[in-house]
Design a protein around this motif. Structure first.
Motif, mmCIF file in Angstrom:
data_model
loop_
_atom_site.group_PDB
_atom_site.id
_atom_site.type_symbol
_atom_site.label_atom_id
_atom_site.label_comp_id
_atom_site.label_asym_id
_atom_site.label_seq_id
_atom_site.Cartn_x
_atom_site.Cartn_y
_atom_site.Cartn_z
ATOM 1 N N SER A 23 2.076 6.355 0.948
ATOM 2 C CA SER A 23 1.026 5.305 2.219
ATOM 3 C C SER A 23 -0.369 5.201 2.925
ATOM 4 O O SER A 23 -0.235 6.388 3.486
ATOM 5 N N VAL A 24 -0.608 4.403 2.467
ATOM 6 C CA VAL A 24 -1.941 3.464 3.495
ATOM 7 C C VAL A 24 -2.015 2.811 4.207
ATOM 8 O O VAL A 24 -1.383 2.225 3.442
ATOM 9 N N ASP A 25 -2.626 2.836 5.424
ATOM 10 C CA ASP A 25 -2.750 1.702 5.885
ATOM 11 C C ASP A 25 -4.653 1.514 7.388
ATOM 12 O O ASP A 25 -4.527 2.778 7.480
ATOM 13 N N LEU A 74 -4.857 5.033 8.002
ATOM 14 C CA LEU A 74 -4.336 6.111 8.330
ATOM 15 C C LEU A 74 -3.352 6.692 6.645
ATOM 16 O O LEU A 74 -3.222 5.880 5.888
ATOM 17 N N LEU A 75 -3.806 7.717 6.391
ATOM 18 C CA LEU A 75 -3.045 8.050 4.673
ATOM 19 C C LEU A 75 -2.140 8.816 5.430
ATOM 20 O O LEU A 75 -1.858 9.978 5.685
ATOM 21 N N HIS A 76 -0.532 7.931 4.701
ATOM 22 C CA HIS A 76 0.720 9.368 4.484
ATOM 23 C C HIS A 76 1.388 9.407 3.417
ATOM 24 O O HIS A 76 1.822 9.105 2.370
ATOM 25 N N TYR A 92 -3.226 11.665 7.116
ATOM 26 C CA TYR A 92 -4.687 11.913 7.471
ATOM 27 C C TYR A 92 -4.840 10.738 8.267
ATOM 28 O O TYR A 92 -4.561 9.969 8.153
ATOM 29 N N ALA A 93 -6.111 10.373 9.474
ATOM 30 C CA ALA A 93 -6.957 9.685 10.700
ATOM 31 C C ALA A 93 -8.268 9.738 10.199
ATOM 32 O O ALA A 93 -9.038 11.267 10.682
ATOM 33 N N THR A 94 -8.663 8.667 9.669
ATOM 34 C CA THR A 94 -9.707 8.532 10.090
ATOM 35 C C THR A 94 -10.041 7.114 10.396
ATOM 36 O O THR A 94 -9.348 6.457 10.819
ATOM 37 N N PRO A 95 -11.455 7.509 10.770
ATOM 38 C CA PRO A 95 -11.935 5.669 11.401
ATOM 39 C C PRO A 95 -11.809 4.669 10.790
ATOM 40 O O PRO A 95 -11.738 3.282 11.852
ATOM 41 N N ARG A 96 -11.518 4.542 9.436
ATOM 42 C CA ARG A 96 -11.007 3.417 8.841
ATOM 43 C C ARG A 96 -9.516 3.530 7.588
ATOM 44 O O ARG A 96 -9.064 2.499 7.727
ATOM 45 N N ASN A 117 0.434 -0.667 0.085
ATOM 46 C CA ASN A 117 0.341 0.060 -0.419
ATOM 47 C C ASN A 117 0.881 1.009 0.448
ATOM 48 O O ASN A 117 0.662 2.364 0.606
ATOM 49 N N THR A 118 1.852 1.444 -0.980
ATOM 50 C CA THR A 118 2.374 2.531 -0.845
ATOM 51 C C THR A 118 3.670 2.335 -2.263
ATOM 52 O O THR A 118 3.807 1.219 -3.227
#
Length: 171
Positions: A66-68, A141-143, A135-139, A50-51
């Motif tokens: 990246s996204v977690d 983390l976007l970096h 960005y942090a959302t309930p679903r 996811n990177t």
């Protein structure tokens, strides 16, 4: 050539979050962000899931997006955001050894109300500047992390020119 047009590449990255139940594999694909970069930014191979990563040779800058995917309640986001920043800052010396200095860090509500916006600036004096937007959302983390040479003003100018080309999809 006179009147030469500057072309932009449009990157749309589709990432699939892990299924909630490991037995059920549903192919839900989410487009988590769009990133429009000038041709000078060259795509780089990156081992992380996811990177995506890019390098701009003239500026000797690297960009890693990246996204977690997570499962979190809205009440956990503030603590999670603070932990994300702390971990990201702690990871800098592992990537580039030295005494990194945090210049700024912030967590604030995103203007859409869909989550939190995270940011920091850090430097390894005389060697490197790191600029982060997350960005942090309930679903998820976007970096968005940019690593540049030691010139703070040049790093900030490149970051400020690049960030508007990054369009996260929230939540």
């Amino acid at each position: 050539m006179a009147g030469r047009l500057n072309m932009l590449y449009r990157y749309s990255v589709n990432l699939t979050p892990p299924p909630a139940d490991p037995v059920v594999k549903q192919g839900h694909v989410y487009s988590e962000f769009v990133l429009d970069l000038p041709p000078a930014w060259q795509a780089q191979a990156h081992a992380g899931d996811n990177t995506v990563a890019f390098h701009e040779p003239a500026a000797d800058a690297a960009l890693i997006v990246s996204v977690d995917f997570i499962e979190s309640g809205a009440t956990d986001l503030q603590a999670l955001a603070a932990e994300v920043i702390a971990r990201r800052l702690a990871a800098l010396p592992a990537a580039t050894p030295g005494l990194w200095q945090t210049l700024q860090q912030q967590v604030r509500p995103h203007r859409s109300g869909a989550g939190l916006e995270l940011s920091f600036a850090a430097e390894l004096p005389g060697e490197q500047v790191a600029l982060y937007l997350g960005y942090a959302t309930p679903r998820k983390l976007l970096h968005f992390l940019m690593l540049c040479g030691p010139d703070r003003a040049a790093a900030v100018a490149l970051f400020n020119a690049t960030v508007p080309q990054f369009q996260p999809r929230l939540p």
